[in-house]
Scaffold this motif. Structure first.
Motif, PDB file in Angstrom:
ATOM      1  N   UNK A  42       0.817  -1.208   0.000  1.00 57.71           N
ATOM      2  CA  UNK A  42       0.000   0.000   0.000  1.00 57.71           C
ATOM      3  C   UNK A  42       0.856   1.267   0.000  1.00 57.71           C
ATOM      4  N   UNK A  43       2.095   1.162   0.472  1.00 64.25           N
ATOM      5  CA  UNK A  43       3.022   2.293   0.492  1.00 64.25           C
ATOM      6  C   UNK A  43       4.038   2.214  -0.646  1.00 64.25           C
ATOM      7  N   UNK A  44       3.780   1.380  -1.625  1.00 63.91           N
ATOM      8  CA  UNK A  44       4.648   1.181  -2.791  1.00 63.91           C
ATOM      9  C   UNK A  44       6.056   0.721  -2.406  1.00 63.91           C
ATOM     10  N   UNK A  45       6.138  -0.108  -1.393  1.00 63.65           N
ATOM     11  CA  UNK A  45       7.406  -0.708  -0.980  1.00 63.65           C
ATOM     12  C   UNK A  45       7.312  -2.199  -1.280  1.00 63.65           C
ATOM     13  N   UNK A  46       8.283  -2.714  -2.014  1.00 65.31           N
ATOM     14  CA  UNK A  46       8.253  -4.130  -2.368  1.00 65.31           C
ATOM     15  C   UNK A  46       8.578  -5.000  -1.155  1.00 65.31           C
ATOM     16  N   UNK A  47       8.028  -6.188  -1.137  1.00 61.48           N
ATOM     17  CA  UNK A  47       8.270  -7.119  -0.037  1.00 61.48           C
ATOM     18  C   UNK A  47       9.716  -7.604  -0.018  1.00 61.48           C
ATOM     19  N   UNK A  48      10.396  -7.539  -1.160  1.00 63.97           N
ATOM     20  CA  UNK A  48      11.797  -7.945  -1.231  1.00 63.97           C
ATOM     21  C   UNK A  48      12.658  -7.098  -0.292  1.00 63.97           C
ATOM     22  N   UNK A  49      12.218  -5.872  -0.036  1.00 62.91           N
ATOM     23  CA  UNK A  49      12.943  -4.976   0.870  1.00 62.91           C
ATOM     24  C   UNK A  49      13.098  -5.597   2.254  1.00 62.91           C
ATOM     25  N   UNK A  50      12.082  -6.327   2.716  1.00 53.88           N
ATOM     26  CA  UNK A  50      12.162  -6.973   4.037  1.00 53.88           C
ATOM     27  C   UNK A  50      13.294  -7.994   4.090  1.00 53.88           C
ATOM     28  N   UNK A  51      13.441  -8.778   3.026  1.00 55.11           N
ATOM     29  CA  UNK A  51      14.500  -9.782   3.011  1.00 55.11           C
ATOM     30  C   UNK A  51      15.877  -9.129   2.996  1.00 55.11           C
ATOM     31  N   UNK A  52      15.996  -8.036   2.262  1.00 55.57           N
ATOM     32  CA  UNK A  52      17.274  -7.313   2.222  1.00 55.57           C
ATOM     33  C   UNK A  52      17.573  -6.721   3.590  1.00 55.57           C
ATOM     34  N   UNK A  53      16.565  -6.169   4.238  1.00 56.10           N
ATOM     35  CA  UNK A  53      16.755  -5.582   5.561  1.00 56.10           C
ATOM     36  C   UNK A  53      17.141  -6.640   6.594  1.00 56.10           C
ATOM     37  N   UNK A  54      16.466  -7.774   6.573  1.00 52.51           N
ATOM     38  CA  UNK A  54      16.790  -8.858   7.512  1.00 52.51           C
ATOM     39  C   UNK A  54      18.197  -9.377   7.267  1.00 52.51           C
ATOM     40  N   UNK A  55      18.575  -9.523   5.991  1.00 50.49           N
ATOM     41  CA  UNK A  55      19.930  -9.980   5.671  1.00 50.49           C
ATOM     42  C   UNK A  55      20.970  -8.987   6.163  1.00 50.49           C
ATOM     43  N   UNK A  56      20.721  -7.710   5.970  1.00 44.81           N
ATOM     44  CA  UNK A  56      21.669  -6.678   6.391  1.00 44.81           C
ATOM     45  C   UNK A  56      21.822  -6.667   7.908  1.00 44.81           C
ATOM     46  N   UNK A  57      20.701  -6.789   8.621  1.00 38.89           N
ATOM     47  CA  UNK A  57      20.752  -6.784  10.081  1.00 38.89           C
ATOM     48  C   UNK A  57      21.522  -7.992  10.599  1.00 38.89           C
ATOM     49  N   UNK A  58      21.264  -9.173  10.042  1.00 39.23           N
ATOM     50  CA  UNK A  58      21.955 -10.369  10.536  1.00 39.23           C
ATOM     51  C   UNK A  58      23.425 -10.369  10.155  1.00 39.23           C
ATOM     52  N   UNK A  59      23.776  -9.693   9.079  1.00 37.94           N
ATOM     53  CA  UNK A  59      25.163  -9.688   8.631  1.00 37.94           C
ATOM     54  C   UNK A  59      26.002  -8.640   9.349  1.00 37.94           C
ATOM     55  N   UNK A  60      25.430  -7.481   9.648  1.00 38.13           N
ATOM     56  CA  UNK A  60      26.224  -6.381  10.166  1.00 38.13           C
ATOM     57  C   UNK A  60      25.892  -5.959  11.596  1.00 38.13           C
ATOM     58  N   UNK A  61      24.639  -6.000  12.000  1.00 37.12           N
ATOM     59  CA  UNK A  61      24.256  -5.484  13.304  1.00 37.12           C
ATOM     60  C   UNK A  61      24.379  -6.548  14.396  1.00 37.12           C
ATOM     61  N   UNK A  62      23.846  -7.732  14.155  1.00 37.83           N
ATOM     62  CA  UNK A  62      23.849  -8.769  15.183  1.00 37.83           C
ATOM     63  C   UNK A  62      25.254  -9.186  15.634  1.00 37.83           C
ATOM     64  N   UNK A  63      26.254  -9.273  14.754  1.00 37.70           N
ATOM     65  CA  UNK A  63      27.593  -9.597  15.258  1.00 37.70           C
ATOM     66  C   UNK A  63      28.138  -8.556  16.233  1.00 37.70           C
ATOM     67  N   UNK A  64      27.836  -7.276  16.007  1.00 42.36           N
ATOM     68  CA  UNK A  64      28.299  -6.242  16.930  1.00 42.36           C
ATOM     69  C   UNK A  64      27.599  -6.345  18.267  1.00 42.36           C
TER      70      UNK A  64
END
Length: 58
Positions: free
Chosen positions: A20-42
């Motif tokens: 509804x906000x013109x944001x693709x669902x693929x964005x969620x997978x990219x965000x989750x991947x980024x968080x698990x790759x860069x934020x969680x290790x710190x």
């Protein structure tokens, strides 16, 4: 167990609401991947250091 149900429900709601906000669902997978790759290790490193410091004080 409840946290998995709540997390799954949040993801389902986001998949429904984001188009509804013109944001693709693929964005969620990219965000989750980024968080698990860069934020969680710190975060894990931070808690590991706190644990080592707590053991040194004993």
């Amino acid at each position: 167990m409840n946290i998995f149900i709540i997390g799954g429900a949040v993801l389902v709601v986001l998949f429904i609401i984001l188009p509804f906000f013109n944001i693709e669902s693929f964005f969620l997978f990219v965000l989750i991947e980024w968080i698990t790759k860069f934020v969680l290790p710190w975060i894990a490193l931070y808690w590991l250091i706190r644990g080592v410091k707590a053991l040194e004080k004993k």
